[in-house]
Scaffold this active site. Sequence first.
Site, PDB file in Angstrom:
ATOM      1  N   GLY A   1       1.591   6.678   4.708  1.00 21.34           N
ATOM      2  CA  GLY A   1       1.065   6.166   3.356  1.00 21.34           C
ATOM      3  C   GLY A   1      -0.103   5.111   3.664  1.00 21.34           C
ATOM      4  O   GLY A   1      -0.809   5.044   4.663  1.00 21.34           O
ATOM      5  N   ASN A   2      -0.527   4.450   2.500  1.00 22.79           N
ATOM      6  CA  ASN A   2      -1.698   3.458   2.551  1.00 22.79           C
ATOM      7  C   ASN A   2      -1.465   2.381   1.788  1.00 22.79           C
ATOM      8  O   ASN A   2      -0.419   2.576   1.043  1.00 22.79           O
ATOM      9  CB  ASN A   2      -2.934   4.282   2.476  1.00 22.79           C
ATOM     10  CG  ASN A   2      -3.312   4.827   1.250  1.00 22.79           C
ATOM     11  OD1 ASN A   2      -3.218   4.134   0.010  1.00 22.79           O
ATOM     12  ND2 ASN A   2      -3.283   6.174   1.168  1.00 22.79           N
ATOM     13  N   HIS A   3      -2.189   1.515   1.550  1.00 18.93           N
ATOM     14  CA  HIS A   3      -2.276   0.338   0.774  1.00 18.93           C
ATOM     15  C   HIS A   3      -2.627   0.392  -0.652  1.00 18.93           C
ATOM     16  O   HIS A   3      -2.416  -0.628  -1.213  1.00 18.93           O
ATOM     17  CB  HIS A   3      -2.896  -0.878   1.549  1.00 18.93           C
ATOM     18  CG  HIS A   3      -2.078  -1.184   2.936  1.00 18.93           C
ATOM     19  ND1 HIS A   3      -0.745  -1.462   3.115  1.00 18.93           N
ATOM     20  CD2 HIS A   3      -2.662  -0.924   4.221  1.00 18.93           C
ATOM     21  CE1 HIS A   3      -0.546  -1.597   4.574  1.00 18.93           C
ATOM     22  NE2 HIS A   3      -1.806  -1.330   5.122  1.00 18.93           N
TER      23      HIS A   3
END
Length: 402
Positions: free
Chosen positions: A212-214
Amino acid sequence: MSVLSGKNIILGVTGGIAAYKSSILVRLLVKAGAAVKVIMTPAALEFVTPLTLATLSKNPVHHLFTEEGDTTGVWNNHVELGLWGDLMIIAPATANTMSKMVTGGIDNLLLAVYCSAKCPVYIAPAMDLDMYKHPSTQHSFEKLSSYGNIIIPAGDGELASGLSGKGRMAEPEEILSFIEEDIEKQLPLKGKRVLITAGPTYEPIDPVRFIGNHSSGKMGAALALEAAQLGALVTLIIGPSHVEAVHSNISRTNVMTAQQMYDQVFNHVDKVDIAIFSAAVADYRPQSVADQKIKKKDSTLTIELVKNPDILASVGALKKRPFLVGFALETENELEHAFAKAEKKNCDLLVLNSTRDKGAGFGKDTNKVTIIDRKKQTTVYETKSKQLVAKDILNEIIEKIK
Ligand code: PMT
């Protein structure tokens, strides 16, 4: 949600029997989500008390330039009050007040605020039928309209005098819907459909892990809210995010993966006028997703990744496509990368943000963007709240689609 939600409203009350209805109007405006400040003429005090209106509006009511008994020299700044308002309503408006509004005869605080205000002014007249018909009143209506004020027509019916005819102030509910409809029809995105992607995507590795990412979804949610407030019908397609975007014009679809986001975008994209891609989409996903939790065995683990579809580029390649706005989050050589992205993905506008700018990017409540158009013209904006950034982006879109 009412278009009046979040608006600052100055309610001017003048001296007529319909002034008692202004308390109901205050309640309706507050219920619609507006902040209300009431200003009364001295004559209005004969009909309704400031205490009633202050209690209902949750703000002090003013009727004098300086408050009675005040010896400190503190005065009610009519300019500040006038500029505070996003809109002003004068209800009831007597023939006397209207005629002074025409000639600029400023002999009370309300008239001073009216002359200082820069916002739209709605006037709900109330008087007896013969006063209403009188050429001087009709002249006031004409003049006040020619100054850009909006008259809310009085109703027909029984009047305080016992006579029956035109002159009754429109009911508070009618005043509210008149203003809401008037504002709605002027909204720049009224009748437009807008698709927005937002948030991260999660690409599962096994039943408990993902890539995923932020991204928090804040930027996309701010865009959705702003577009809805400007009158658009918004389809928000958002990856895993707890951010809320609640408005009656927003329809939200939650997705997890890039492929799900792609599928949802293609379910809607042929029906929208504008598409804004603010999501941080994972470029790759694991080739296969393990059925069971992967056990810790060796000192290294290799996961084969395959490319995800590029949603923005796929929409950019369509023959018939909406007005297309991409985002680019860069870490170096920002402009160069952003120009290349805008061209490759066929964007009408590209919003560049950089991780090198303090107050920009993932998770923050602020962002700092540069907007690039097809001619590679750039507009650099200051660091602002994501809501204000959304406003800037939508203003640029509105300018381009005019
Ligand atoms: O969500 P927040 O915490 O508020 O943060 C906001 C943000 C930083 C995520 C946002 O401002 C932003 O920059 N979004 C784009 C982030 C990004 O991943 O950019 P990119 O350079 O990788 O992608 C370029 C464009 O292509 C983007 O419009 C992206 O949505 C789109 N894209 C990318 C890959 C892909 N497979 N499909 C896409 O549609």
